[in-house]
Design a protein around this motif. Sequence first.
Motif, PDB file in Angstrom:
ATOM      1  N   VAL A 121     -25.006  31.017   0.752  1.00 10.66           N
ATOM      2  CA  VAL A 121     -23.715  31.535   0.273  1.00 10.66           C
ATOM      3  C   VAL A 121     -22.655  31.369   1.363  1.00 10.66           C
ATOM      4  N   GLN A 122     -23.023  31.636   2.620  1.00  9.61           N
ATOM      5  CA  GLN A 122     -22.076  31.458   3.723  1.00  9.61           C
ATOM      6  C   GLN A 122     -21.657  29.998   3.844  1.00  9.61           C
ATOM      7  N   MET A 123     -22.598  29.099   3.690  1.00  9.52           N
ATOM      8  CA  MET A 123     -22.271  27.679   3.759  1.00  9.52           C
ATOM      9  C   MET A 123     -21.297  27.307   2.638  1.00  9.52           C
ATOM     10  N   GLY A 124     -21.528  27.836   1.441  1.00 14.07           N
ATOM     11  CA  GLY A 124     -20.600  27.599   0.331  1.00 14.07           C
ATOM     12  C   GLY A 124     -19.219  28.157   0.627  1.00 14.07           C
ATOM     13  N   ALA A 125     -19.180  29.338   1.241  1.00 13.41           N
ATOM     14  CA  ALA A 125     -17.895  29.960   1.577  1.00 13.41           C
ATOM     15  C   ALA A 125     -17.132  29.145   2.616  1.00 13.41           C
ATOM     16  N   ILE A 126     -17.860  28.486   3.513  1.00 14.95           N
ATOM     17  CA  ILE A 126     -17.222  27.686   4.559  1.00 14.95           C
ATOM     18  C   ILE A 126     -16.798  26.315   4.026  1.00 14.95           C
ATOM     19  N   LEU A 127     -17.706  25.666   3.311  1.00 14.93           N
ATOM     20  CA  LEU A 127     -17.437  24.304   2.843  1.00 14.93           C
ATOM     21  C   LEU A 127     -16.551  24.249   1.603  1.00 14.93           C
ATOM     22  N   LEU A 128     -16.671  25.257   0.741  1.00 17.39           N
ATOM     23  CA  LEU A 128     -15.918  25.266  -0.521  1.00 17.39           C
ATOM     24  C   LEU A 128     -15.243  26.622  -0.728  1.00 17.39           C
ATOM     25  N   PRO A 129     -14.364  27.027   0.184  1.00 16.35           N
ATOM     26  CA  PRO A 129     -13.826  28.386   0.117  1.00 16.35           C
ATOM     27  C   PRO A 129     -12.981  28.681  -1.118  1.00 16.35           C
ATOM     28  N   THR A 130     -12.385  27.659  -1.720  1.00 13.99           N
ATOM     29  CA  THR A 130     -11.532  27.910  -2.890  1.00 13.99           C
ATOM     30  C   THR A 130     -12.165  27.447  -4.200  1.00 13.99           C
ATOM     31  N   ALA A 131     -13.376  26.910  -4.140  1.00  8.54           N
ATOM     32  CA  ALA A 131     -14.038  26.409  -5.350  1.00  8.54           C
ATOM     33  C   ALA A 131     -14.346  27.548  -6.315  1.00  8.54           C
ATOM     34  N   PHE A 132     -14.179  27.259  -7.580  1.00 10.55           N
ATOM     35  CA  PHE A 132     -14.498  28.220  -8.640  1.00 10.55           C
ATOM     36  C   PHE A 132     -13.815  29.567  -8.400  1.00 10.55           C
ATOM     37  N   ASP A 133     -12.515  29.502  -8.100  1.00  8.29           N
ATOM     38  CA  ASP A 133     -11.709  30.706  -7.854  1.00  8.29           C
ATOM     39  C   ASP A 133     -12.276  31.547  -6.702  1.00  8.29           C
ATOM     40  N   SER A 134     -12.646  30.872  -5.607  1.00  6.41           N
ATOM     41  CA  SER A 134     -13.155  31.506  -4.375  1.00  6.41           C
ATOM     42  C   SER A 134     -14.427  32.318  -4.610  1.00  6.41           C
ATOM     43  N   VAL A 135     -15.314  31.810  -5.448  1.00  7.01           N
ATOM     44  CA  VAL A 135     -16.522  32.560  -5.784  1.00  7.01           C
ATOM     45  C   VAL A 135     -17.447  32.758  -4.579  1.00  7.01           C
ATOM     46  N   PHE A 136     -17.602  31.755  -3.722  1.00  9.74           N
ATOM     47  CA  PHE A 136     -18.521  31.901  -2.594  1.00  9.74           C
ATOM     48  C   PHE A 136     -18.071  32.981  -1.613  1.00  9.74           C
ATOM     49  N   PRO A 137     -16.809  32.996  -1.185  1.00  8.88           N
ATOM     50  CA  PRO A 137     -16.397  34.086  -0.286  1.00  8.88           C
ATOM     51  C   PRO A 137     -16.503  35.462  -0.953  1.00  8.88           C
ATOM     52  N   ARG A 138     -16.224  35.529  -2.230  1.00  7.72           N
ATOM     53  CA  ARG A 138     -16.292  36.818  -2.934  1.00  7.72           C
ATOM     54  C   ARG A 138     -17.726  37.314  -3.054  1.00  7.72           C
ATOM     55  N   VAL A 139     -18.650  36.415  -3.378  1.00 10.66           N
ATOM     56  CA  VAL A 139     -20.064  36.796  -3.448  1.00 10.66           C
ATOM     57  C   VAL A 139     -20.551  37.226  -2.063  1.00 10.66           C
ATOM     58  N   LEU A 140     -20.152  36.484  -1.044  1.00 12.48           N
ATOM     59  CA  LEU A 140     -20.530  36.836   0.327  1.00 12.48           C
ATOM     60  C   LEU A 140     -19.995  38.210   0.702  1.00 12.48           C
ATOM     61  N   LEU A 141     -18.751  38.482   0.369  1.00 15.42           N
ATOM     62  CA  LEU A 141     -18.144  39.775   0.687  1.00 15.42           C
ATOM     63  C   LEU A 141     -18.872  40.915  -0.017  1.00 15.42           C
ATOM     64  N   VAL A 142     -19.149  40.751  -1.296  1.00 22.22           N
ATOM     65  CA  VAL A 142     -19.845  41.804  -2.052  1.00 22.22           C
ATOM     66  C   VAL A 142     -21.251  42.014  -1.500  1.00 22.22           C
ATOM     67  N   ALA A 143     -21.975  40.928  -1.248  1.00 24.10           N
ATOM     68  CA  ALA A 143     -23.343  41.045  -0.728  1.00 24.10           C
ATOM     69  C   ALA A 143     -23.349  41.696   0.659  1.00 24.10           C
ATOM     70  N   ALA A 144     -22.418  41.291   1.519  1.00 19.15           N
ATOM     71  CA  ALA A 144     -22.352  41.853   2.871  1.00 19.15           C
ATOM     72  C   ALA A 144     -22.007  43.337   2.831  1.00 19.15           C
ATOM     73  N   LEU A 145     -21.057  43.719   2.000  1.00 18.46           N
ATOM     74  CA  LEU A 145     -20.694  45.134   1.882  1.00 18.46           C
ATOM     75  C   LEU A 145     -21.839  45.942   1.273  1.00 18.46           C
ATOM     76  N   ALA A 146     -22.539  45.355   0.304  1.00 16.45           N
ATOM     77  CA  ALA A 146     -23.683  46.048  -0.300  1.00 16.45           C
ATOM     78  C   ALA A 146     -24.758  46.308   0.755  1.00 16.45           C
TER      79      ALA A 146
END
Length: 158
Positions: A121-146
Amino acid sequence: MADIVSFGTATGLFVFAVAKEEWGTLTNDPELLVAAVGAASVFVVFSLVRTAFYTVHVDDGENRPGIQNTLGASILAAAYLSGVVNPTVLLGATVVLSVAMVAPVPYPKLRARDAIVMGTVQMGAILLPTAFDSVFPRVLLVAALAYMFLGPRFYWSD
């Protein structure tokens, strides 16, 4: 030492740069400069202290006090990539995460399979930060906060 540089110092420089970018030149407003430098410095120092705790406080289950500096850095970066660009919010979160790094709350070590998933997920957030309406950074943020809020109590062990 690598964690301190990669996740402590780099994160401190990152939040300072975000504040500078959003607020413009900080030399014209000493209060903003102190806020930006202060929050960034606190993160670096507490990252160092947390790493020192890491080498001293390890119990049988490999629980260590405070959130990992990698987790704090991931939360800040994922928040920014998710659209949280307000410097006041990021600097405030930086200070809160800094204190969480040295809090006397034991955090379990991630299991290998979970670390692989988070790394993907981190790799997706780095390589494709805006793909699919920024889904990778958002998933990473939710998982990290959880993990940050629920890990000490609910994270399963081996």
